[in-house]
Design a protein around this motif. Structure first.
Motif, short mmCIF file in Angstrom:
data_model
loop_
_atom_site.label_atom_id
_atom_site.label_comp_id
_atom_site.label_asym_id
_atom_site.label_seq_id
_atom_site.Cartn_x
_atom_site.Cartn_y
_atom_site.Cartn_z
N VAL A 142 -1.83 19.90 7.92
CA VAL A 142 -2.52 19.60 6.67
C VAL A 142 -2.23 18.15 6.29
CG1 VAL A 142 -2.82 20.19 4.25
CG2 VAL A 142 -2.34 21.98 5.92
N GLN A 143 -3.27 17.40 6.04
CA GLN A 143 -3.12 16.01 5.64
C GLN A 143 -3.54 15.86 4.18
OE1 GLN A 143 -4.12 12.88 8.40
NE2 GLN A 143 -4.91 14.36 9.86
N HIS A 144 -2.73 15.12 3.43
CA HIS A 144 -3.03 14.86 2.03
C HIS A 144 -3.31 13.38 1.78
CE1 HIS A 144 -1.89 18.93 0.71
NE2 HIS A 144 -0.93 18.85 1.61
N ASP A 145 -3.24 12.59 2.83
CA ASP A 145 -3.48 11.16 2.73
C ASP A 145 -4.97 10.88 2.88
OD1 ASP A 145 -3.76 8.39 3.22
OD2 ASP A 145 -1.73 8.26 4.04
N ARG A 146 -5.61 10.49 1.78
CA ARG A 146 -7.06 10.28 1.82
C ARG A 146 -7.42 9.13 2.76
NH1 ARG A 146 -8.25 10.41 -3.53
NH2 ARG A 146 -8.69 12.63 -3.54
N ASP A 147 -6.56 8.13 2.87
CA ASP A 147 -6.80 7.05 3.82
C ASP A 147 -6.91 7.59 5.24
OD1 ASP A 147 -6.84 4.24 2.70
OD2 ASP A 147 -5.05 4.98 1.69
N GLN A 148 -6.00 8.49 5.61
CA GLN A 148 -6.02 9.05 6.95
C GLN A 148 -7.27 9.90 7.17
OE1 GLN A 148 -3.83 8.40 9.50
NE2 GLN A 148 -3.04 6.86 8.09
N MET A 149 -7.69 10.63 6.14
CA MET A 149 -8.91 11.43 6.25
C MET A 149 -10.11 10.54 6.54
SD MET A 149 -8.83 14.38 3.32
CE MET A 149 -7.94 13.59 1.96
N GLY A 191 -18.61 10.67 0.67
CA GLY A 191 -18.30 11.07 -0.70
C GLY A 191 -17.52 12.37 -0.77
N LEU A 192 -17.81 13.28 0.15
CA LEU A 192 -17.06 14.53 0.22
C LEU A 192 -15.59 14.26 0.51
CD1 LEU A 192 -17.65 17.67 0.19
CD2 LEU A 192 -17.66 17.53 2.68
N LEU A 193 -15.32 13.32 1.42
CA LEU A 193 -13.94 12.97 1.75
C LEU A 193 -13.21 12.40 0.54
CD1 LEU A 193 -14.57 11.25 5.21
CD2 LEU A 193 -13.68 13.56 4.83
N LEU A 194 -13.92 11.61 -0.26
CA LEU A 194 -13.29 11.00 -1.43
C LEU A 194 -12.90 12.04 -2.47
CD1 LEU A 194 -15.47 7.80 -1.97
CD2 LEU A 194 -13.13 7.91 -1.10
N ARG A 195 -13.57 13.18 -2.48
CA ARG A 195 -13.30 14.23 -3.47
C ARG A 195 -12.24 15.22 -3.00
NH1 ARG A 195 -17.94 11.97 -4.11
NH2 ARG A 195 -19.11 11.99 -6.07
N ALA A 196 -11.87 15.14 -1.74
CA ALA A 196 -10.92 16.11 -1.17
C ALA A 196 -9.48 15.63 -1.35
CB ALA A 196 -11.22 16.31 0.31
N MET A 248 -13.37 3.49 -7.05
CA MET A 248 -13.02 4.38 -8.16
C MET A 248 -12.15 5.54 -7.69
SD MET A 248 -16.56 4.57 -10.37
CE MET A 248 -17.52 5.25 -9.01
N MET A 249 -12.40 6.04 -6.48
CA MET A 249 -11.70 7.22 -5.98
C MET A 249 -10.44 6.87 -5.19
SD MET A 249 -13.83 9.59 -7.09
CE MET A 249 -13.78 11.11 -6.16
N LEU A 250 -10.39 5.65 -4.66
CA LEU A 250 -9.25 5.22 -3.85
C LEU A 250 -8.93 3.79 -4.28
CD1 LEU A 250 -7.44 6.30 -1.55
CD2 LEU A 250 -9.01 5.22 0.07
N GLU A 251 -7.94 3.65 -5.16
CA GLU A 251 -7.71 2.37 -5.82
C GLU A 251 -7.31 1.26 -4.85
OE1 GLU A 251 -4.99 2.75 -9.01
OE2 GLU A 251 -6.26 4.12 -10.17
N ASN A 252 -6.44 1.57 -3.91
CA ASN A 252 -5.95 0.55 -2.98
C ASN A 252 -6.10 1.05 -1.54
OD1 ASN A 252 -4.81 -1.47 -4.91
ND2 ASN A 252 -3.51 0.27 -5.48
N PRO A 253 -7.31 0.99 -1.00
CA PRO A 253 -7.50 1.46 0.38
C PRO A 253 -6.64 0.68 1.36
CG PRO A 253 -9.60 1.04 -0.72
CD PRO A 253 -8.55 0.47 -1.59
#
Length: 336
Positions: A142-149, A191-196, A248-253
């Motif tokens: 399970v990954q919780h890092d949106r950057d990695q997703m 956009g789906l990835l940004l909401r996960a 807006m969804m990922l402040e510091n990519p």
């Protein structure tokens, strides 16, 4: 079937009579896993697709439900209607000409029960070839890092909606398939990835992807003459919402996230430019190439000149040469 299913399998149907039985049987025979609903939406097929759907519904009721549009509205509208009627905690779009591999639903249930991620991706097969990956990154964790997703999906270059099983709650009113436009997957998957908040990748192939000569992608990729401006305009527009949502969804990519996005978009620009050049460069085409260059560079969220430097630093000389070539061509046409 329980009153509240954990999974809604959503299948848009349009003129797929030769493949429909195989698709649905591949799903139905795995529904010994309880809590699943199969929702079909016929988008005014002109062949026997609707009759096949209704026949299967009578056999497998209440597992299968069938709805139909009063007039043909396209794939995006069909998917949106299916979303509106879905009841499951998770939704899985499956194309009606593809086939589900045995064991996929049982393994999916295990993942949901053990990990409950917001999005589950997996691998697939395309014809007789070896499995293709829907994600480049760690599997079975399970990954919780949106950057990695985001990096993993953009690196795989697989935006297909059917490769992402997601929580239905992610599909809010601000995330719907763009009606009347092509490349609806590219318009929604980022956009789906940004909401996960969590992500899980299963490396087993779960889908057999069918390549059809009359598909939208085949008509774009294999056209030897002419250039379909409408389809390619939609390709360029597809990621504009993601461009505005990312800050807006990922402040510091992470730098690798920005590079992965820019590389993906630049590859799309190069493919588009190649098709345009192959079709012939009249004045209209020259103006379009300049416009596509500017719009895609904006979608990339990184100047193409900066991306070219990244290519050189990473030793990606072919990518550097190809992007430089088509940027120079756009500059030449801009200068007249």
């Amino acid at each position: 079937m329980t009153d509240k299913p954990w999974l809604s399998i959503l299948i848009p149907v349009y003129n797929v009579a030769p493949y429909l039985n195989e698709c649905l049987e591949s799903v139905v025979r795995q529904c010994d896993v309880t809590g699943i609903e199969i929702c079909l939406l016929d988008d005014c097929s002109t062949d026997d697709s609707l009759q096949i759907c209704e026949q299967l519904m009578r056999v497998y009721k209440p597992l299968i439900t069938v709805r139909s549009h009063p007039k043909n509205a396209g794939l995006s509208a069909a998917r949106n209607t299916l979303l509106d009627h879905a009841k499951g905690d998770f939704v899985w779009f499956i194309d009606s000409d593809d086939r589900l591999f045995d064991g996929a639903l049982r393994r999916l249930r295990q993942i949901v029960t053990q990990h409950s991620p917001d999005i589950i991706s997996f691998n697939y097969r395309k014809g007789p070839y070896s499995p293709r990956s829907g994600f480049r990154g760690r599997s079975r964790v399970v990954q919780h890092d949106r950057d990695q997703m985001i990096q993993g999906v953009f690196k795989s270059r697989k935006m297909y909606s059917w490769l992402k099983i997601s929580r239905r709650s992610l599909w809010r009113d601000d995330l719907r398939f763009p009606v009347g436009r092509y490349f609806e997957d590219q318009a929604t998957t980022p956009g789906l990835l940004l909401r996960a908040s969590s992500f899980f990748h299963e490396p087993r192939p779960w889908i057999m992807y069918r390549v059809r000569a009359d598909s939208i992608m085949s008509s774009v990729v294999k056209a030897k003459t002419g250039f379909d401006y409408r389809k390619h305009d939609d390709m360029v527009v597809a990621m504009t919402n993601f461009r505005s949502e990312l800050p807006m969804m990922l402040e510091n990519p992470a730098p690798d996230t920005l590079y992965s996005i820019a590389h993906f978009v630049a590859r799309e620009y190069r493919k588009l430019a190649q098709r345009l050049v192959r079709a012939g460069m009249d004045d209209h085409a020259k103006a379009a190439l300049v416009r596509y260059h500017d719009q895609m560079q904006e979608n990339a969220q990184m100047p193409f000149a900066k991306l070219q430097k990244h290519y050189l630093l990473r030793g990606r000389l072919y990518d550097w040469f190809q992007l430089r070539r088509f940027c120079a061509l756009a500059l030449r046409y801009r200068m007249g």
